[in-house]
Design an enzyme around this catalytic site. Structure first.
Site, PDB file in Angstrom:
ATOM      1  N   LYS A 124       0.835  -1.205   0.000  1.00 25.08           N
ATOM      2  CA  LYS A 124       0.000   0.000   0.000  1.00 25.08           C
ATOM      3  C   LYS A 124       0.869   1.254   0.000  1.00 25.08           C
ATOM      4  O   LYS A 124       0.632   2.194  -0.772  1.00 25.08           O
ATOM      5  CB  LYS A 124      -0.928   0.008   1.230  1.00 25.08           C
ATOM      6  CG  LYS A 124      -1.881   1.205   1.247  1.00 25.08           C
ATOM      7  CD  LYS A 124      -2.802   1.170   2.458  1.00 25.08           C
ATOM      8  CE  LYS A 124      -2.081   1.640   3.709  1.00 25.08           C
ATOM      9  NZ  LYS A 124      -2.995   1.825   4.856  1.00 25.08           N
ATOM     10  N   ASP A 142      -6.738   1.480   1.147  1.00 22.28           N
ATOM     11  CA  ASP A 142      -6.787   1.646   2.603  1.00 22.28           C
ATOM     12  C   ASP A 142      -8.197   1.331   3.088  1.00 22.28           C
ATOM     13  O   ASP A 142      -9.044   0.865   2.322  1.00 22.28           O
ATOM     14  CB  ASP A 142      -6.351   3.067   3.001  1.00 22.28           C
ATOM     15  CG  ASP A 142      -7.369   4.129   2.623  1.00 22.28           C
ATOM     16  OD1 ASP A 142      -8.326   3.814   1.867  1.00 22.28           O
ATOM     17  OD2 ASP A 142      -7.226   5.275   3.083  1.00 22.28           O
TER      18      ASP A 142
END
Length: 214
Positions: A124, A142
């Protein structure tokens, strides 16, 4: 989990996002790619506002790996002590800075694999950096994107990897660059976890969420 929306509906959704915010920006403050990496590492399990408050002082004295190493572990820890998990994050920042100096000439690499080789940098984080700094259509999933993707039907998936793949597979290419910022901001301020603000949502007529809060 909603079903996957069709191509035309997804185009309509992102066209509306684009009309309101043609150039959406991430909210983490940074002055170069190195400080962006540090800020994203610090943002895990913390708010962007809380990270920005801590990093203004930190980046004022340490905006390169060399300066961060010179500041030392205690100095870094003192600057970020208001952020969750600050001790481990301070150690990761120091390790990351040392590796950047030793193995990358003090420069932040721009491949996902090289970024993920750095302490504290997962997929991420790497995707955020690739997207925000180098303009790659990388999708950093997220909690906000995961929630929005599943509620709306834009990108449903059982885990973050499935949601990331759904974004890449279903969102039209001309919206891919800014897709993750549009979804994060929408999830953060409108499609919130508790009592989503469906009454003011600009895509509520296209969204598949059944329990709309109108």
């Amino acid at each position: 989990m909603a079903k996957q929306l069709d191509y035309h509906t997804i185009r309509d959704i992102f066209a509306r996002f684009q009309a309101v915010a043609p150039e959406p920006k991430g909210e983490l403050e940074h002055v170069n790619v190195y400080t962006l990496v540090v800020a994203v590492v610090l943002s895990a399990q913390a708010t962007d506002a809380g990270v920005n408050k801590a990093t203004r002082g930190l980046f004022g004295v340490a905006d390169t790996p060399q300066k961060m190493l010179a500041l030392g572990l205690d100095g870094v820890t003192d600057h970020i002590k208001t952020i969750g998990l600050f001790r481990q994050k301070a150690k990761n920042i120091m390790k990351m800075s040392q590796i950047l100096v030793d193995d990358f000439g003090g420069e932040v690499p721009n491949s996902r694999a090289a970024l993920q080789s750095l302490p504290g940098v997962g997929r991420k984080t790497a995707n955020v950096v690739l997207n925000m700094w180098w303009g790659q259509p990388a999708q950093a999933v997220d909690t906000h994107i995961f929630r929005f993707g599943n509620r709306s039907g834009v990108a449903p998936g059982k885990d973050v990897d499935q949601v990331e793949r759904a974004i890449e597979d279903h969102i039209p290419a001309d919206f891919q660059l800014h897709a993750h910022h549009w979804m994060i901001l929408h999830g953060r301020y409108v499609c919130v976890a508790r009592k989503p603000k469906c009454g003011v949502c600009l895509i509520r007529d296209l969204c598949l969420f059944e329990e709309k809060n109108l």
